[in-house]
Design an enzyme around this catalytic site. Structure first.
Site, PDB file in Angstrom:
ATOM      1  NE  ARG A 233    -115.610  -6.931   5.028  1.00  0.00           N
ATOM      2  CZ  ARG A 233    -115.375  -5.720   4.528  1.00  0.00           C
ATOM      3  NH1 ARG A 233    -114.325  -5.520   3.727  1.00  0.00           N
ATOM      4  NH2 ARG A 233    -116.159  -4.710   4.814  1.00  0.00           N
ATOM      5  CD  GLU A 262    -108.876  -8.055   7.819  1.00  0.00           C
ATOM      6  OE1 GLU A 262    -109.346  -7.003   8.325  1.00  0.00           O
ATOM      7  OE2 GLU A 262    -109.042  -8.372   6.645  1.00  0.00           O
ATOM      8  CG  HIS A 280    -109.313  -4.324   5.790  1.00  0.00           C
ATOM      9  ND1 HIS A 280    -110.213  -5.204   6.354  1.00  0.00           N
ATOM     10  CD2 HIS A 280    -110.025  -3.609   4.877  1.00  0.00           C
ATOM     11  CE1 HIS A 280    -111.409  -5.013   5.827  1.00  0.00           C
ATOM     12  NE2 HIS A 280    -111.319  -4.049   4.924  1.00  0.00           N
TER      13      HIS A 280
END
Ligand code: NDP
Length: 323
Positions: A233, A262, A280
């Site tokens: 993450r 993000e 991602h």
């Protein structure tokens, strides 16, 4: 018996929404013109939620607004987007999608490592931009002889390690505890792992406990030839410290699938030559996303039909059975 009502805050795979709509009364929050008023209207009847990271943080404020909520089914194995402790305190079960994406994410991690080391995206651009006739592409660093440190040797970390075994590289790891089922060298201290590694692959859960686990000191210990690969993450890596380390040559390069804010990626990273940046996509194949979607549906169906969730997260285990 009344049909359970389910709230979906943000878009999910159409197949997931369709499968839930076939059985339940589903509310698509993202299609509402006045979402706040809509929630106020339906809140007393909502018994389930299906969420992904697109829904933002499902925190205590959300939970307070949904007094009849019984289950939150998360699309993903990482559930740092949900305050699972607050949910558990209110008797709300949280489920995730373990076991079905490990190999996919591990494939991507290896691809990202090789892409970063051998500069594959840069070489592709070199050909496309017509530079090849001007001369050969510059030589890259190598995986040969590199020592790989895995931060978080869980289900995905082990799938990454199994692949790395075939590359003939040395593997070590860091976590809060030694893994009994592997022989790789264990470093209780993360700095010691970084010092003993040429590549760090980060694959721990996100959330407060791992926030900025990879900081300036870890990158200094990794060293000037070092490469950081983050498929965990964005919150796990101190992004400002990473940018500084790359700019100063404290480490050589980075392969990043995840970012702190993000989908926004700092300009400093986007303009750097020695980084490979992905949006991602660790689990993002059609095959695996379908399987994850099915698990979201299966958890909700199991809960409402048999009173037992398929894959409750550890915080929710005490309430894994519907009362
Ligand atoms: P697991 O729970 O199987 O493994 C997590 C590992 O991290 C464990 O070995 C654990 O070991 C270690 N760990 C946990 N907390 C800490 C800590 N504070 N410090 C050091 N190590 C820690 O999870 P998975 O392997 O299934 O997934 C890991 C994470 O990968 C997910 O939570 C998610 O955030 C991320 N992910 C990213 C994807 C992407 O698209 N890029 C896709 C899927 C997952 P120990 O308990 O001994 O510390």
């Amino acid at each position: 018996m009344t049909i359970p009502e389910i709230l979906i805050p943000a878009p999910m795979l159409p197949g997931v929404v369709a499968a839930l709509e076939a059985r339940y009364c589903v509310h698509r929050l993202w299609e509402q013109d006045a979402p706040d008023a809509f929630i106020t209207d339906v809140a007393p009847r909502i018994r389930g939620m299906a969420v992904s990271t697109l829904a933002g943080k499902v925190d205590a404020m959300w939970l307070d607004r949904l007094p009849a909520l019984e289950i939150i089914a998360n699309f993903g194995v990482g559930y740092d987007n949900i305050d699972a402790r607050a949910a558990a305190a209110r008797g709300v079960v949280v489920t995730n999608t373990p076991g079905i994406l490990d190999e996919e994410v591990a494939d991507l991690a290896i691809g990202l490592l090789l892409a970063t080391l051998r500069r594959i995206p840069q070489a592709d651009r070199y050909v496309r931009d017509g530079h090849w006739p001007d001369g050969p592409f510059p030589l890259s660093p190598t995986l040969r002889g590199r020592r790989i440190g895995i931060v978080g040797l869980g289900a995905i970390g082990k799938a990454i390690a199994r692949r790395l075994d075939a590359f003939g590289v040395a593997i070590a790891y860091h976590g809060r505890s030694r893994q009994p089922d592997v022989d790789y060298a264990f470093h209780e201290d993360l700095i010691a792992l970084a010092e003993a590694s040429d590549v760090l692959i980060v694959i721990v859960p996100g959330g407060n406990r791992t926030k900025h686990l990879i900081n300036a000191a870890v990158m200094a210990a990794l060293g000037a030839e070092g490469i950081l690969v983050n498929v965990a993450r964005g919150s796990v890596v101190d992004e400002a410290a990473l940018i500084d380390a790359l700019q100063q040559g404290t480490i050589w390069g980075a392969g990043l699938d995840v970012f702190e804010d993000e989908p926004h990626v700092p300009d400093a990273l986007r303009t750097m030559p020695n980084v490979v940046l992905l949006p991602h996509i660790g689990s993002a194949s059609q095959h695996t996303r379908n399987a994850m979607g099915q698990m979201v549906v299966d958890n909700l169906i199991a809960w409402f039909e048999s009173g037992q969730a398929v894959s409750p997260v550890p915080e929710a285990i005490h309430r894994a059975q519907r009362r």
